[in-house]
Motif scaffolding. Structure first.
Motif, PDB file in Angstrom:
ATOM      1  N   ASP A  76       0.800  -1.228   0.000  1.00  0.00           N
ATOM      2  CA  ASP A  76       0.000   0.000   0.000  1.00  0.00           C
ATOM      3  C   ASP A  76       0.832   1.278   0.000  1.00  0.00           C
ATOM      4  OD1 ASP A  76      -2.357  -1.487   0.085  1.00  0.00           O
ATOM      5  OD2 ASP A  76      -2.301  -1.592   2.290  1.00  0.00           O
ATOM      6  N   ASN A  77       2.106   1.192   0.340  1.00  0.00           N
ATOM      7  CA  ASN A  77       2.886   2.437   0.463  1.00  0.00           C
ATOM      8  C   ASN A  77       4.223   2.382  -0.272  1.00  0.00           C
ATOM      9  OD1 ASN A  77       4.286   0.713   2.122  1.00  0.00           O
ATOM     10  ND2 ASN A  77       4.363   2.072   3.899  1.00  0.00           N
ATOM     11  N   ARG A  78       4.242   1.670  -1.375  1.00  0.00           N
ATOM     12  CA  ARG A  78       5.480   1.620  -2.156  1.00  0.00           C
ATOM     13  C   ARG A  78       5.878   2.998  -2.680  1.00  0.00           C
ATOM     14  NH1 ARG A  78       5.156  -3.816  -5.973  1.00  0.00           N
ATOM     15  NH2 ARG A  78       4.543  -5.279  -4.306  1.00  0.00           N
ATOM     16  N   ALA A  79       4.913   3.879  -2.849  1.00  0.00           N
ATOM     17  CA  ALA A  79       5.231   5.227  -3.332  1.00  0.00           C
ATOM     18  C   ALA A  79       6.189   5.935  -2.373  1.00  0.00           C
ATOM     19  CB  ALA A  79       3.949   6.041  -3.507  1.00  0.00           C
ATOM     20  N   HIS A  80       6.077   5.647  -1.091  1.00  0.00           N
ATOM     21  CA  HIS A  80       6.990   6.252  -0.114  1.00  0.00           C
ATOM     22  C   HIS A  80       8.427   5.823  -0.395  1.00  0.00           C
ATOM     23  CE1 HIS A  80       8.569   7.798   3.657  1.00  0.00           C
ATOM     24  NE2 HIS A  80       9.036   6.601   3.945  1.00  0.00           N
ATOM     25  N   ALA A  81       8.616   4.530  -0.653  1.00  0.00           N
ATOM     26  CA  ALA A  81       9.961   4.030  -0.954  1.00  0.00           C
ATOM     27  C   ALA A  81      10.499   4.668  -2.227  1.00  0.00           C
ATOM     28  CB  ALA A  81       9.933   2.511  -1.098  1.00  0.00           C
ATOM     29  N   MET A 106      10.008  17.137 -14.847  1.00  0.00           N
ATOM     30  CA  MET A 106       8.809  17.561 -14.122  1.00  0.00           C
ATOM     31  C   MET A 106       7.835  16.418 -13.853  1.00  0.00           C
ATOM     32  SD  MET A 106       7.883  21.045 -16.257  1.00  0.00           S
ATOM     33  CE  MET A 106       6.204  21.098 -15.587  1.00  0.00           C
ATOM     34  N   PHE A 107       7.963  15.334 -14.590  1.00  0.00           N
ATOM     35  CA  PHE A 107       6.930  14.306 -14.644  1.00  0.00           C
ATOM     36  C   PHE A 107       6.562  13.772 -13.251  1.00  0.00           C
ATOM     37  CE2 PHE A 107       5.506   9.905 -15.202  1.00  0.00           C
ATOM     38  CZ  PHE A 107       4.492  10.071 -16.123  1.00  0.00           C
ATOM     39  N   ASN A 111       2.988  14.132 -11.080  1.00  0.00           N
ATOM     40  CA  ASN A 111       2.251  12.968 -10.587  1.00  0.00           C
ATOM     41  C   ASN A 111       1.919  13.091  -9.104  1.00  0.00           C
ATOM     42  OD1 ASN A 111       1.984  11.590 -12.952  1.00  0.00           O
ATOM     43  ND2 ASN A 111       3.679  10.179 -12.592  1.00  0.00           N
ATOM     44  N   TYR A 112       2.749  13.820  -8.368  1.00  0.00           N
ATOM     45  CA  TYR A 112       2.501  14.044  -6.946  1.00  0.00           C
ATOM     46  C   TYR A 112       1.628  15.274  -6.713  1.00  0.00           C
ATOM     47  CZ  TYR A 112       5.749  10.465  -5.308  1.00  0.00           C
ATOM     48  OH  TYR A 112       6.367   9.268  -5.023  1.00  0.00           O
ATOM     49  N   GLY A 113       1.124  15.889  -7.787  1.00  0.00           N
ATOM     50  CA  GLY A 113       0.191  16.993  -7.653  1.00  0.00           C
ATOM     51  C   GLY A 113       0.826  18.352  -7.475  1.00  0.00           C
ATOM     52  N   VAL A 114       2.129  18.479  -7.744  1.00  0.00           N
ATOM     53  CA  VAL A 114       2.797  19.769  -7.624  1.00  0.00           C
ATOM     54  C   VAL A 114       2.340  20.670  -8.771  1.00  0.00           C
ATOM     55  CG1 VAL A 114       5.045  20.944  -7.651  1.00  0.00           C
ATOM     56  CG2 VAL A 114       4.785  18.736  -6.476  1.00  0.00           C
ATOM     57  N   VAL A 158      14.854  15.750  -8.376  1.00  0.00           N
ATOM     58  CA  VAL A 158      13.782  16.743  -8.254  1.00  0.00           C
ATOM     59  C   VAL A 158      12.781  16.347  -7.165  1.00  0.00           C
ATOM     60  CG1 VAL A 158      12.138  15.781  -9.921  1.00  0.00           C
ATOM     61  CG2 VAL A 158      12.361  18.275  -9.686  1.00  0.00           C
ATOM     62  N   LEU A 159      12.722  15.058  -6.820  1.00  0.00           N
ATOM     63  CA  LEU A 159      11.800  14.580  -5.789  1.00  0.00           C
ATOM     64  C   LEU A 159      12.413  14.664  -4.395  1.00  0.00           C
ATOM     65  CD1 LEU A 159      10.321  11.459  -7.621  1.00  0.00           C
ATOM     66  CD2 LEU A 159       9.321  13.735  -7.377  1.00  0.00           C
TER      67      LEU A 159
END
Length: 292
Positions: A76-81, A106-107, A111-114, A158-159
């Motif tokens: 559920d939280n692979r995006a954090h990794a 920028m991509f 995707n993270y809503g910036v 950039v992240l």
């Protein structure tokens, strides 16, 4: 270097088996600490890429656990990794997806809503960090191999990750582009980001790594500083590796075994002090190959 602090990343992998039944990795314990450069070395098929892809949950252990910044990673939280551990793949084309370099960097932010304006500004700052601002309007797939690596690196930086992982960052690059990519790796480490990389270029490892992990048959079979690892003949033999150039030349020159130079600069300084500079100059040009 103290290792009392909590690791940024902690991987425990009892096993990872690919769908065809190949065991990619087993019995691995691997930590990444703040402010370090870790190099994975080993022969083809040793498990280096498999280990790297576990660090940001691109792959997950059949039995084990990945903890990133204190957070156990689940489905559920692979995006954090993937945000905290940025991955630059060996084949840069796999992560270049947009029509221009600036759009590509920028991509992830979008995707993270910036918002677009903020994403564009941060993307330009990331490109400047890797000395690639001049590429922002270029089409990514028309770039050289070295340029693609820099753009892929910018897209990770950039992240604002805690760790950057690079799979064979110098593979296929000519000496000048290798130097450029290596310089950018040193720069991001100076900026406070930990780096993990795999490479067959052991001379490069001696110049950038704080810690070396040796892999063979899907496991980490030894680790230590470059000086500890590259003078451990039994460990290198287990992984089918040859020592870096400076180590081989120092031994061929009969230098004091206690000195144990690993970089070219250390070797030159040692030879200059013993009056044996000509030994280094006589080394064949082909003697710079560090591994097989």
């Amino acid at each position: 270097m103290s290792r009392d602090e909590t690791p940024l990343v902690r991987l425990r992998c009892e096993a990872h088996t690919y769908p065809d039944g190949t065991v990619g990795m087993h019995d691995v314990e691997f930590d990444i600490h703040p402010d370090e450069v870790v190099a994975l070395v080993g022969g083809n098929g040793a498990g280096k890429s498999t280990l790297l892809e576990h660090l940001n949950a691109t792959l997950v252990p059949d039995d084990g656990e990945l903890v990133v910044d204190g957070t156990p990673i689940t489905g559920d939280n692979r995006a954090h990794a993937r945000k905290e551990v940025g991955f630059v793949f060996q084949d840069a084309d796999t992560q270049l997806v947009a029509p221009t370099v600036l759009d590509d960097v920028m991509f992830g932010l979008r995707n993270y809503g910036v918002p677009a304006d903020e994403a564009k500004q941060r993307a330009r700052e990331a490109l400047a960090t890797v000395d690639a601002s001049h590429l922002e309007e270029r089409i990514p797939h028309y770039l050289s191999g070295g340029e693609k690596r820099l753009v892929g690196l910018a897209g990770v930086l950039v992240l604002d990750p805690s760790v950057v992982v690079l799979d064979e960052p110098l593979a296929g690059l000519d000496p000048e582009r290798s130097r450029l990519v290596a310089d950018r790796i040193r720069q991001i480490h100076r900026d406070g980001i930990s780096v993990v990389l795999s490479t067959h270029d052991l001379d490069f490892v001696t110049e950038v790594a704080d810690r070396v992990c040796v892999m063979a048959d899907g496991n980490v079979v030894g680790s230590g500083t470059p000086r500890e690892v590259f003078y451990d003949d039994a460990l290198l033999a287990e992984a089918n590796l040859h020592p870096p150039t400076a180590v081989r030349v120092a031994r061929d020159a009969g230098l004091d075994a206690a000195a144990r130079p690993v970089t070219e600069a250390e070797l030159v300084a040692l030879l200059a002090g013993t009056g044996e500079v000509e030994t280094l100059q006589a080394t064949p040009a082909g003697g710079s190959e560090a591994s097989e």
